[in-house]
Design an enzyme around this catalytic site. Structure first.
Site, PDB file in Angstrom:
ATOM      1  CB  THR A 154       0.920 -19.448  16.362  1.00  0.00           C
ATOM      2  OG1 THR A 154       0.543 -18.260  16.056  1.00  0.00           O
ATOM      3  CG2 THR A 154      -0.406 -20.466  15.796  1.00  0.00           C
ATOM      4  CB  ALA A 156       3.939 -23.368   5.649  1.00  0.00           C
ATOM      5  CG  ASP A 183      -2.158 -17.404   6.239  1.00  0.00           C
ATOM      6  OD1 ASP A 183      -2.573 -16.981   7.074  1.00  0.00           O
ATOM      7  OD2 ASP A 183      -1.664 -16.618   5.356  1.00  0.00           O
ATOM      8  CG  HIS A 230       6.964 -23.904   0.728  1.00  0.00           C
ATOM      9  ND1 HIS A 230       6.171 -22.976   0.364  1.00  0.00           N
ATOM     10  CD2 HIS A 230       6.137 -24.777   1.550  1.00  0.00           C
ATOM     11  CE1 HIS A 230       5.179 -22.808   1.201  1.00  0.00           C
ATOM     12  NE2 HIS A 230       4.992 -24.169   1.528  1.00  0.00           N
TER      13      HIS A 230
END
Length: 297
Positions: A224, A287, A257, A290
């Site tokens: 990633t 993700a 995650d 927030h």
């Protein structure tokens, strides 16, 4: 004892009570920064990834441990509310729930220190004894190499696919690495894995992933790259995918995650590793919009 029903994704991993300080900038060594806002929430790579897998539609179970304290009770309540089976999570009396201290700056970037508590009570013996009828076994290295190696043996015994989220980097056994499909790392963890294997660290992300695949012997790898997307490599070679457009970055704490949890859920449904990584990337992009490691319920 009644055997729990089969699940799509069994997560063998960490559960942390997160203490989050939000500041304009993270302090330099020896520096004190004031003006921060403090909050507490449930986290840990294992819990976050289990929540993400369940959010992606997978029937998900968690294997881990919490302390018999407020943080542990909050952790279990949060996972249950998100649809995660916690029947395999031990509540350990007299031991605190593991805690992560997280500093998040105004750009949404974070630095994390994890203080192990109940996570250290999860042993290879506990993993071996667990009921594990699952399509995918997902393990994180926060619990140490021996526990991940045990999760790999559990996956092999049950005929499940093994996904390894390798952060922090630890020295896993060659059979564990060879069974991983995929190993998921960020660019810093990928570099550490290559150094651990005695392999050169490439600068180009595509070469990075190809080198990592060869050095680890894994069936596939996902690297990633944050806002720059990700690279997936398997027997067909490496494929780089650009990052999704994000309107505003609030907090990057749970992005990795979310990627891993959604990837595991897609693999459990039969997706290829490339398509599963695309699903993970979409979840990771969502993700960062927030605050906190998990989305609001």
């Amino acid at each position: 004892m009644t055997t729990p029903p089969a699940v799509d994704v069994l997560v063998v991993g960490s559960l942390n009570h997160d203490v989050v300080a939000r500041t304009q900038r993270r302090p330099a060594p020896g520096e004190t920064v004031t003006g921060g806002r403090l909050s507490t929430t449930s986290g840990g790579k294992g819990g976050n990834q289990a929540a993400a897998a369940a959010r992606a539609g997978a029937v998900t179970a968690m294997l881990g441990a919490v302390g018999g304290d407020d943080g542990g009770r909050a952790q279990l309540d949060d996972l249950v509310a998100r649809g995660v089976d916690v029947s395999r999570v031990a509540v350990v009396a007299g031991v605190p729930t593991s805690t992560a201290v997280i500093v998040v700056d105004a750009a949404g970037e974070n630095a994390i220190v994890v203080c192990a508590g109940a996570n250290e009570t999860v042993t290879p013996q506990i993993v071996h004894a667990a009921p594990a009828a699952a399509a995918v076994v997902l393990a994180q290295t926060e619990l140490g190499a021996a526990v991940v190696d045990a999760a790999a043996e559990l996956a092999a015994r049950e005929g499940a696919r093994l996904v390894v989220s390798c952060g922090p980097v630890v020295e896993l056994s060659p059979p564990t690495l060879a069974a991983a499909d995929p190993v998921v790392v960020n660019r810093h963890e990928a570099a550490d894995l290559l150094r651990l294997a005695g392999a050169p660290v490439a600068t180009d992300p595509t070469a990075f992933a190809a080198s990592l695949l060869a050095a680890t012997g894994a069936r596939s790898v996902c690297v990633t790259l944050g806002a720059d997307g990700h690279v997936t490599a398997d027997g067909a070679g490496p494929l780089r995918v650009a990052g999704a457009a994000v309107e505003a970055v609030v907090d990057t704490t749970g992005a990795g995650d979310a990627f891993v949890g959604a990837l595991a859920a897609a693999l459990a449904r039969g997706a290829s590793v490339v398509d599963a990584a695309r699903a993970g990337a979409a979840a990771g992009a969502g993700a960062v919009a927030h605050a906190g490691a998990r989305p609001p319920r």
